[in-house]
Design an enzyme around this catalytic site. Structure first.
Site, mmCIF file in Angstrom:
data_model
loop_
_atom_site.group_PDB
_atom_site.id
_atom_site.type_symbol
_atom_site.label_atom_id
_atom_site.label_comp_id
_atom_site.label_asym_id
_atom_site.label_seq_id
_atom_site.Cartn_x
_atom_site.Cartn_y
_atom_site.Cartn_z
ATOM 1 N N CYS A 1 0.799 -1.170 -0.012
ATOM 2 C CA CYS A 1 0.030 -0.133 0.086
ATOM 3 C C CYS A 1 0.976 1.160 0.005
ATOM 4 O O CYS A 1 0.598 1.962 -0.679
ATOM 5 C CB CYS A 1 -0.820 -0.161 1.278
ATOM 6 S SG CYS A 1 -1.917 1.535 1.427
ATOM 7 N N GLU B 1 -4.365 -4.663 -4.093
ATOM 8 C CA GLU B 1 -4.221 -3.206 -4.506
ATOM 9 C C GLU B 1 -4.824 -3.315 -5.803
ATOM 10 O O GLU B 1 -5.501 -2.442 -6.075
ATOM 11 C CB GLU B 1 -2.641 -2.744 -4.551
ATOM 12 C CG GLU B 1 -2.388 -2.731 -3.091
ATOM 13 C CD GLU B 1 -2.975 -1.393 -2.435
ATOM 14 O OE1 GLU B 1 -3.339 -0.409 -3.038
ATOM 15 O OE2 GLU B 1 -3.141 -1.401 -1.242
#
Length: 217
Positions: A135, A208
């Site tokens: 992230c 993601e």
């Protein structure tokens, strides 16, 4: 070769697919549908709430005061600095932070954050670091790419504050501190553990991409 150099070589091609994602490209161009961005912000705010809890588990599992401070600063940076950009945009859309917290979690948000929290609860500090790092690191990668590629249009771009947050020196330092921490943490790992940690990292990378897909579609 440092462990994060090895990791980056494994994911570089995959991360480059993020840069071609329509959600990312349209943020850079300033053409992304604002309703899509609003829905993304809601889910990402809820994500950051759960993501911060993973750092909290890291703090509990820390072995030194220095390590505890490192996780504490990560919690504060996520909950205060990063979330602040989201809150300002959300207020522009007529939503307060408290109202946003009452929104329903999408399946992707729930699945991704549950995966990270599960790894954190059952794993060690290396696993916590690797499950959270995609992230931070990929957003820094994306933010700097967007600013470099679409900087000519930045002043008129509605998404400028978002871009500048992830392209900022502060966020770069936050990312580099994590890279240094991981390299120190993983300096003596064997091949088996190296592959295990890479698998954890890659799964978060795939989540993601799912998050970008969900935001756009």
């Amino acid at each position: 070769m440092k462990f994060t150099d090895y990791i980056f070589e494994q994911v570089k091609e995959f991360w480059n697919s993020y840069l071609e994602h329509p959600f990312v490209k349209e943020i850079g161009e300033g053409t992304l549908d604002r309703e899509k961005f609003k829905n993304y912000l809601i889910q990402d705010y809820l994500y950051l709430k759960e993501y911060s809890k993973v750092f909290c588990i890291g703090l509990v599992k820390s072995k030194t005061m220095e390590e505890m401070k490192f996780y504490y600063n990560s919690i504060r940076g996520t909950m205060e600095d990063e979330a602040a950009v989201h809150i300002k945009y959300l207020e522009g859309f007529g939503l307060t932070a408290k109202e946003t917290e009452k929104c329903e979690y999408d399946l992707t948000t729930t699945s991704y954050t549950s995966y990270m929290q599960g790894v954190a609860l059952t794993g060690d500090l290396k696993e916590i670091a690797l499950v959270t790092m995609p992230c931070t690191w990929s957003y820094s990668y994306i933010g700097k790419y967007i600013k470099k590629t679409y900087g000519y249009n930045l002043e008129e771009n509605f998404f400028k504050p978002w871009i500048e947050e992830y392209a900022s020196d502060g966020f770069t330092k936050f990312t580099n501190d994590w890279i240094d921490y991981i390299n120190d943490l993983c300096k003596d790992i064997n091949e088996e553990e190296k592959k295990k940690l890479l698998a954890i990292f890659m799964k978060s990378c795939m989540y993601e991409l799912n998050f970008w897909d969900n935001a756009y579609n």
